[in-house]
Design a protein around this motif. Structure first.
Motif, PDB file in Angstrom:
ATOM      1  N   UNK A  61       0.825  -1.213   0.000  1.00  0.00           N
ATOM      2  CA  UNK A  61       0.000   0.000   0.000  1.00  0.00           C
ATOM      3  C   UNK A  61       0.859   1.264   0.000  1.00  0.00           C
ATOM      4  N   UNK A  62       0.418   2.257  -0.772  1.00  0.00           N
ATOM      5  CA  UNK A  62       1.121   3.540  -0.867  1.00  0.00           C
ATOM      6  C   UNK A  62       0.599   4.523   0.170  1.00  0.00           C
ATOM      7  N   UNK A  63       1.524   5.280   0.764  1.00  0.00           N
ATOM      8  CA  UNK A  63       1.195   6.387   1.654  1.00  0.00           C
ATOM      9  C   UNK A  63       1.929   7.601   1.089  1.00  0.00           C
ATOM     10  N   UNK A  64       1.170   8.574   0.561  1.00  0.00           N
ATOM     11  CA  UNK A  64       1.716   9.674  -0.231  1.00  0.00           C
ATOM     12  C   UNK A  64       1.998  10.915   0.608  1.00  0.00           C
ATOM     13  N   UNK A  65       2.884  11.742   0.070  1.00  0.00           N
ATOM     14  CA  UNK A  65       3.137  13.043   0.661  1.00  0.00           C
ATOM     15  C   UNK A  65       1.948  13.975   0.411  1.00  0.00           C
ATOM     16  N   UNK A  66       1.397  13.934  -0.817  1.00  0.00           N
ATOM     17  CA  UNK A  66       0.236  14.737  -1.199  1.00  0.00           C
ATOM     18  C   UNK A  66      -0.809  13.827  -1.816  1.00  0.00           C
ATOM     19  N   UNK A  67      -2.074  14.223  -1.701  1.00  0.00           N
ATOM     20  CA  UNK A  67      -3.156  13.461  -2.297  1.00  0.00           C
ATOM     21  C   UNK A  67      -3.421  13.981  -3.703  1.00  0.00           C
TER      22      UNK A  67
END
Length: 171
Positions: A61-67
């Motif tokens: 799963x990805x956890x991003x800096x920005x959406x």
């Protein structure tokens, strides 16, 4: 509690490049992102993401800096504490900085310790190796299972138009 991480640059050269970092378990992944970029000498202005990983370093799963998603559903670094995604049974993350250059790092929990008095966190404990001027090349190899695939091997006689059932074989 303090989480100690080893952050290793994914490269194919003999010289290892890594940083050992300390950060509070209650800090966010954005805080971890900031200490990683600072410790490797990046300015921190590029897009970045963490990915959950298993023991074989498979990307999850990805956890991003920005959406950047259309429906604002992405999981964000600023809203995710380190202890939410990293623990003794799940000690690994993959970190990608600058999606044009694809700087890729393996982030592994080394240990969990008590907070030390007089230490400012996050803390760069140790640095080894110099980061190269450009990101290491990535090779994205497909599985070899597709070598025997022939899209035209379907036993249809393309010259015999009367016997081709276009309704049945229409794409």
């Amino acid at each position: 509690m303090i989480y100690r991480f080893r952050v290793i640059l994914d490269n194919d050269v003999d010289d290892d490049v890594f940083r050992d970092l300390e950060i509070r378990e209650t800090d966010t992944l954005e805080d971890l992102h900031n200490i990683i970029t600072q410790s490797f000498g990046f300015d921190g202005t590029e897009m970045a993401s963490f990915y959950l990983s298993d023991n074989q370093w498979n990307q999850g799963e990805e956890i991003s800096l920005f959406d950047l998603s259309e429906d604002a559903s992405a999981r964000l670094m600023a809203e995710t504490t380190i202890s939410d995604v990293v623990f003794e049974m799940q000690p690994k993350l993959i970190y990608v900085y600058d999606f044009l250059s694809m700087w890729t790092f393996f982030v592994e929990l080394a240990e969990i310790v008590e907070e030390s008095q007089g230490v400012d966190y996050p803390n760069l404990m140790f640095a080894h190796g110099q980061i190269p001027d450009t990101a290491p090349e990535k090779s994205f190899d497909a599985d070899d299972d597709y070598d025997d695939f022939d899209e035209f091997e379907d036993e249809l006689d393309l010259e015999d138009y009367d016997n081709l059932d276009f309704d049945e074989n229409w794409n």
